[in-house]
Design an enzyme around this catalytic site. Sequence first.
Site, PDB file in Angstrom:
ATOM      1  CD  GLU A   1     -11.126  18.195  24.385  1.00  0.00           C
ATOM      2  OE1 GLU A   1     -10.055  18.765  24.108  1.00  0.00           O
ATOM      3  OE2 GLU A   1     -11.315  16.964  24.191  1.00  0.00           O
TER       4      GLU A   1
ATOM      5  CG  HIS B   1      -8.291  13.522  36.908  1.00  0.00           C
ATOM      6  ND1 HIS B   1      -7.314  14.085  36.118  1.00  0.00           N
ATOM      7  CD2 HIS B   1      -8.895  14.571  37.543  1.00  0.00           C
ATOM      8  CE1 HIS B   1      -7.318  15.393  36.267  1.00  0.00           C
ATOM      9  NE2 HIS B   1      -8.275  15.707  37.138  1.00  0.00           N
TER      10      HIS B   1
END
Length: 385
Positions: free
Chosen positions: A255, A162
């Site tokens: 998203e 990440h």
Amino acid sequence: MPFAIRRGLPSLAGSAAVVTAFLMAGPSFVSAADRYPAGNFEVEVSEIASGLEHPWSVEVLPDGAYIVTERSAKMRIVRNGRTGPPVEGLPRIFVGGQGGLLDIALSPDFAVSRKLYFTASIPGPGGQGTALFSASLGKDERRLENLKQLFAMNRFTGTGQHFGSRIAIAKDGNLFFGIGERGEMDRAQDPNDHAGSILHITPDGRPAPGNPFADNGKGLPEIWSKGHRNPQGIVIDPADGTLYTVEHGARGGDEINAPKAGHNYGWPVISFGKHYSGAEIGVGQAAEGYDQPLYYWDPSIAPGAIDIYRGAMFPEWEGDFLVAALKYQLLARIERQDGGAVDGEERLFQGEYGRVRDVKVAPDGSILLLTDEEDGKLLRITRAP
């Protein structure tokens, strides 16, 4: 409510190619084109280069050549179907897990200044973290010059995931880029932590004017928005200047967002996905004070990048989102109405080329893809005759 995909859709263009590329060893070969249906017309996919080691980002140089980053800490030029040697002059880079050399973006005046920006994971006290650099590409294209570290996140850790992190350059020259929460999800809600944020800085690395915490001391001055899990795609719509991101959920909940200054996009308080264990995330799918996504996927497609189609080659796709997907190995075209509302999804090339890491609309209206493989490829999508 956001527009949602709750289950895997069948590919609309996953049929076998009618033209099979003749594969040849080495990165200099340009293949014959594969042809696929796409709505009511056909597209061709040509191989521009192969033999790239987990390529991460591509940009088109003014003369039509390509500059490509590889996660293995290499930057190369692809010109006339041939891939050059690694460009020298990169900083020390941490390569491991999801880390390495990441995004690249050309300064708007690159044709004159030869200035570019790139992100990478770098080693430092406490482990590793995301940093952003500027440099100029030497005229002989053999090395970077005037290297400068513009930014490094304020807390390095030993985790290998990440890192984010793509770059979008606004019309005023300021830079937006994202950093994931580094696998430590609560960091995304801490305004004094760069992790889990969209950042906004000037070309010389200062906090950009208009940032929500720049003057009030309630958070770090570089932060634009919070509550992001791992934004690996970012783009500014050239038509109206709107900023968009695409970011990884957990098991579902990928998203598309339109981050606004000072807004919070919910991770890990709200999500449309679940943890990999199957456990619920946070308080559910909505809560006061947290913005909803424009669009989400459940199950996850693992989005790697986003662009917006603005070009002449595919007028039917004008204004649509293009999203590279790693897990389902496809390009997702998210249809948008004239007002911007999402109107559906078409999935292209599913399973045909491997994990798709990057997507870019080229100046001529063609579409470029990078495949995140040990033998990664640079592909070009054009309209079939």
